[in-house]
Design an enzyme around this catalytic site. Structure first.
Site, PDB file in Angstrom:
ATOM      1  N   SER A 117      -1.391 -46.671 -49.672  1.00  0.00           N
ATOM      2  CA  SER A 117      -0.291 -46.487 -48.745  1.00  0.00           C
ATOM      3  C   SER A 117      -0.129 -46.690 -47.706  1.00  0.00           C
ATOM      4  CB  SER A 117      -0.540 -44.784 -49.108  1.00  0.00           C
ATOM      5  OG  SER A 117      -0.114 -44.328 -50.517  1.00  0.00           O
ATOM      6  N   HIS A 138       4.363 -51.160 -52.278  1.00  0.00           N
ATOM      7  CA  HIS A 138       4.190 -49.242 -52.031  1.00  0.00           C
ATOM      8  C   HIS A 138       5.282 -49.206 -52.482  1.00  0.00           C
ATOM      9  CE1 HIS A 138       3.859 -45.945 -49.872  1.00  0.00           C
ATOM     10  NE2 HIS A 138       2.788 -45.441 -51.190  1.00  0.00           N
ATOM     11  N   GLU A 150       7.948 -49.947 -50.984  1.00  0.00           N
ATOM     12  CA  GLU A 150       7.921 -51.031 -49.415  1.00  0.00           C
ATOM     13  C   GLU A 150       7.321 -52.290 -49.523  1.00  0.00           C
ATOM     14  OE1 GLU A 150       8.098 -47.166 -46.369  1.00  0.00           O
ATOM     15  OE2 GLU A 150       5.877 -48.155 -47.829  1.00  0.00           O
ATOM     16  N   ASN A 188       5.265 -43.285 -45.545  1.00  0.00           N
ATOM     17  CA  ASN A 188       4.259 -42.709 -45.221  1.00  0.00           C
ATOM     18  C   ASN A 188       3.978 -42.218 -43.781  1.00  0.00           C
ATOM     19  OD1 ASN A 188       3.010 -41.674 -47.075  1.00  0.00           O
ATOM     20  ND2 ASN A 188       2.416 -43.884 -48.007  1.00  0.00           N
TER      21      ASN A 188
END
Length: 282
Positions: A117, A138, A150, A188
């Protein structure tokens, strides 16, 4: 048929494995923790059963999907994979060790992807033979439902690896977006203040977790409030990502973890997976 390996049979790993099998890929699911493989396979079977009950999947398609997933005890069993997706805990040393092992187990042309992450893809690739094949991939929880992936290009990740990883993600029915190797990547980085400010409001006694969640659902249109989402992701996972971003950005105040997170992790109240977090799950 594309063969994918998934390391980690927890919530995320099981979801990735299920997503691959739904896309008619052969999946080898690996985990070393006692009981984790069994729990992961049970979770996948439960998700398939729910999909049948809701009319999203036929009984026959469910059986065929589950038949494409094989639980494997040994890391070496992943040697025939076209791509291995690591979904282990957010620990840089552990991931580096795993990827060095995969570098010798898998063929030189196999893609080695990390579902991290927030950790550096470049750092994870350090010491891996042919680091140009190491990439970030991700997924978002639940991985078999959420569309976004991602694809993160590390310092030595080749353009060909990025293109091939995007193609695999798209074959799984995902929307692939490219990102550079920066702390938190895209989502994130944007999400940290969402959790952080909610925790600060709670810590200051402004209002309750339930009320913050309710307000954000009603007024901002979020499907889940920040505390519901932390419970779903896992408070330990969310805390680890926050700490990682805080450390990687040299103490950037926007990403500072909150004492509430630490206390809940210490108490073992990790959210849905422990039946208790900001909410209780009987």
């Amino acid at each position: 048929m594309t063969t994918i390996g998934v390391i980690g049979a927890g919530t995320m790993g099981a979801g990735i494995a299920y997503a691959g099998a739904l896309a008619s890929m052969r999946v080898l699911l690996h985990d070393v923790a006692p009981g984790s493989l069994e729990r992961g396979m049970t979770r996948i079977a439960d998700d398939a059963r729910k999909a049948v009950e809701k009319g999203r999947l036929s009984e026959a398609a469910s059986r065929e999907t589950l038949a494409r997933i094989t639980a494997v005890q040994e890391l070496a069993a992943l040697s025939p994979c076209d791509i291995v997706i690591e979904a282990a805990i957010e620990d840089l040393g552990l991931k580096q060790q795993l990827f060095r092992s995969l570098g010798t187990i898998c063929a030189p042309g196999a893609i080695l992807a990390t579902n991290t992450s927030s950790l550096s893809v470049t750092a994870i690739a350090a010491g891996v033979p042919h680091p140009e094949r190491v990439v970030g991939m991700h997924f978002f929880n639940p991985a078999h439902v959420m569309k976004l992936v991602e694809v993160v290009q590390g310092h030595r990740t080749s353009d060909a690896t990025v293109a091939a990883t995007r193609a695999i993600a798209e074959a799984m029915g995902k929307v692939a977006v490219s990102a550079k190797d920066t702390p938190g990547f895209i989502v994130n980085r944007v999400a940290r203040p969402y959790y952080g400010e909610a925790l600060r409001l709670l810590g200051e006694g402004v209002t309750s977790a339930e009320e913050i969640d309710r307000i954000l659902r009603l007024s901002a249109g979020f499907k889940m409030g920040p505390f519901e989402l932390m419970d779903l992701i896992g408070i330990d996972v969310n805390f680890a990502v926050t700490k990682s971003m805080y450390e990687q950005t040299f103490g950037e105040p926007r990403y500072r973890p909150h004492l509430i997170q630490q206390q809940m992790v210490n108490a073992g109240q990790l959210g849905r997976k422990t039946k208790r977090g900001f909410y209780q799950y009987p």
